[in-house]
Design a protein around this motif. Sequence first.
Motif, short mmCIF file in Angstrom:
data_model
loop_
_atom_site.label_atom_id
_atom_site.label_comp_id
_atom_site.label_asym_id
_atom_site.label_seq_id
_atom_site.Cartn_x
_atom_site.Cartn_y
_atom_site.Cartn_z
N THR A 58 80.16 72.36 44.43
CA THR A 58 79.45 73.63 44.23
C THR A 58 79.13 73.91 42.76
OG1 THR A 58 81.57 74.78 44.20
CG2 THR A 58 80.41 74.69 46.31
N ALA A 59 79.48 73.00 41.87
CA ALA A 59 79.23 73.22 40.44
C ALA A 59 77.74 73.39 40.18
CB ALA A 59 79.77 72.05 39.63
N SER A 60 77.41 74.28 39.25
CA SER A 60 76.00 74.54 38.97
C SER A 60 75.35 73.39 38.20
CB SER A 60 75.85 75.83 38.18
OG SER A 60 76.57 75.72 36.97
N ASN A 61 76.17 72.59 37.52
CA ASN A 61 75.60 71.52 36.68
C ASN A 61 75.94 70.12 37.20
OD1 ASN A 61 78.31 71.64 36.16
ND2 ASN A 61 78.11 71.19 33.98
N GLY A 62 76.36 70.02 38.47
CA GLY A 62 76.74 68.70 38.96
C GLY A 62 76.65 68.57 40.46
N ILE A 63 76.82 67.33 40.91
CA ILE A 63 76.80 67.04 42.34
C ILE A 63 77.84 65.96 42.64
CG2 ILE A 63 74.34 67.50 42.70
CD1 ILE A 63 74.04 64.32 42.68
N ILE A 64 78.20 65.85 43.90
CA ILE A 64 78.83 64.61 44.38
C ILE A 64 77.79 63.92 45.23
CG2 ILE A 64 80.59 63.61 45.86
CD1 ILE A 64 82.56 65.68 44.93
N LEU A 65 77.55 62.65 44.89
CA LEU A 65 76.62 61.83 45.66
C LEU A 65 77.48 60.99 46.60
CD1 LEU A 65 73.51 61.33 45.52
CD2 LEU A 65 74.02 59.38 44.02
N LEU A 66 77.11 60.91 47.86
CA LEU A 66 77.90 60.07 48.76
C LEU A 66 76.99 59.09 49.50
CD1 LEU A 66 77.46 61.18 51.88
CD2 LEU A 66 79.08 62.92 51.15
N ALA A 67 77.59 58.01 49.95
CA ALA A 67 76.84 56.99 50.68
C ALA A 67 77.50 56.73 52.03
CB ALA A 67 76.80 55.69 49.88
N THR A 68 76.65 56.69 53.05
CA THR A 68 77.14 56.39 54.40
C THR A 68 76.45 55.14 54.93
OG1 THR A 68 75.45 57.84 55.36
CG2 THR A 68 77.60 58.81 54.96
N THR A 69 77.10 54.52 55.90
CA THR A 69 76.50 53.36 56.57
C THR A 69 75.63 53.87 57.73
OG1 THR A 69 78.35 53.19 58.08
CG2 THR A 69 78.52 51.96 56.02
N ASP A 70 74.99 52.92 58.43
CA ASP A 70 74.13 53.32 59.56
C ASP A 70 74.92 54.05 60.64
OD1 ASP A 70 71.89 52.40 58.40
OD2 ASP A 70 71.86 50.47 59.45
N SER A 71 76.22 53.75 60.73
CA SER A 71 77.04 54.42 61.76
C SER A 71 77.43 55.83 61.33
CB SER A 71 78.31 53.61 62.03
OG SER A 71 79.16 53.68 60.89
N GLY A 72 77.09 56.19 60.08
CA GLY A 72 77.43 57.52 59.58
C GLY A 72 78.74 57.57 58.83
N ALA A 73 79.43 56.43 58.75
CA ALA A 73 80.74 56.42 58.08
C ALA A 73 80.57 56.54 56.57
CB ALA A 73 81.48 55.13 58.42
N LEU A 74 81.40 57.37 55.98
CA LEU A 74 81.39 57.51 54.52
C LEU A 74 82.00 56.26 53.90
CD1 LEU A 74 81.06 59.23 51.95
CD2 LEU A 74 83.38 60.09 52.37
N ILE A 75 81.31 55.68 52.94
CA ILE A 75 81.78 54.41 52.38
C ILE A 75 81.93 54.47 50.86
CG2 ILE A 75 79.54 53.27 52.05
CD1 ILE A 75 80.84 50.82 53.50
N ALA A 76 81.24 55.39 50.20
CA ALA A 76 81.32 55.45 48.74
C ALA A 76 80.92 56.83 48.26
CB ALA A 76 80.41 54.40 48.11
N CYS A 77 81.38 57.18 47.05
CA CYS A 77 80.97 58.44 46.45
C CYS A 77 81.08 58.37 44.93
CB CYS A 77 81.82 59.61 46.97
SG CYS A 77 83.52 59.62 46.35
N CYS A 78 80.48 59.32 44.28
CA CYS A 78 80.64 59.49 42.83
C CYS A 78 80.20 60.90 42.48
CB CYS A 78 79.84 58.47 42.04
SG CYS A 78 78.05 58.66 42.22
N GLU A 79 80.56 61.35 41.29
CA GLU A 79 80.05 62.62 40.82
C GLU A 79 79.11 62.39 39.66
OE1 GLU A 79 83.91 63.83 38.05
OE2 GLU A 79 82.58 65.43 38.75
N LEU A 80 78.14 63.27 39.52
CA LEU A 80 77.25 63.27 38.37
C LEU A 80 77.21 64.69 37.83
CD1 LEU A 80 74.31 61.13 39.78
CD2 LEU A 80 75.73 60.51 37.81
#
Length: 184
Positions: A58-80
């Motif tokens: 919820t930060a005003s100056n940032g995000i968490i980016l996440l990556a899912t596979t075709d099955s919808g499973a969360l596999i990776a993330c990072c913040e920017l």
Amino acid sequence: MSQVNLTTRIATPDDVKILLSLIRSAYRGEESRKGWTTEADLVADDRIDEAGVLAKITASNGIILLATTDSGALIACCELIKRDSDLGYFGLFAVDPNQQGGGLGRRMLQMAENYARETLDVKKLEMTVIGVRVELISWYVRRGYTVTGEQRPFPYEHLVNDQVGKTRNDLYFDVLVKDMIAVA
Ligand SMILES: CC(C)(COP(=O)(O)OP(=O)(O)OC[C@H]1O[C@@H](n2cnc3c(N)ncnc32)[C@H](O)[C@@H]1OP(=O)(O)O)[C@@H](O)C(=O)NCCC(=O)NCCS
């Protein structure tokens, strides 16, 4: 593994629990030992809690980016985070420890850099890595990052459920940076 389809999106508050599970399993504790790089022998805490993940989402100056596979499973993330008009910060980088070593981290980092450059409009991306994690620093150097020589204190005061006496007391961060303009 590198051929797995990845879909990226910006995390929302509904993602807090699955993100917390991914981050904790990748960084520390026994699960993280399945990966090729872990902080399990350096830091004995939970890395982050639900409130911490939510604050980053919820930060005003940032995000968490996440990556899912075709099955919808969360596999990776990072913040920017956009630190100022030119400088971005990359952190909270995690790949499912059962899926590491197959190129997913490289692809996720590339997607994060693209987002930082094209959407956040940053000219430089910096990160901090625990200085003794030489294998990880080498990995970032192979991805085009420069070790600046700047060191920052390790935030011992912000550890989450630290197991007293089990975290190394000599940790510090090395600052790495990459030019977002010069790269293809
Ligand atoms: C760092 C991380 C995100 C990388 O994800 P990944 O999917 O494993 O990354 P990739 O598969 O793209 O790359 C694996 C690399 O490890 C290298 N590697 C594999 N086993 C290794 C080992 N035992 N020692 C050193 N390097 C090793 C591979 O050669 C490859 O490097 P290359 O692409 O330059 O050849 C992931 O390991 C992770 O989540 N780690 C725990 C959390 C963490 O430390 N985050 C970063 C904090 S700054």
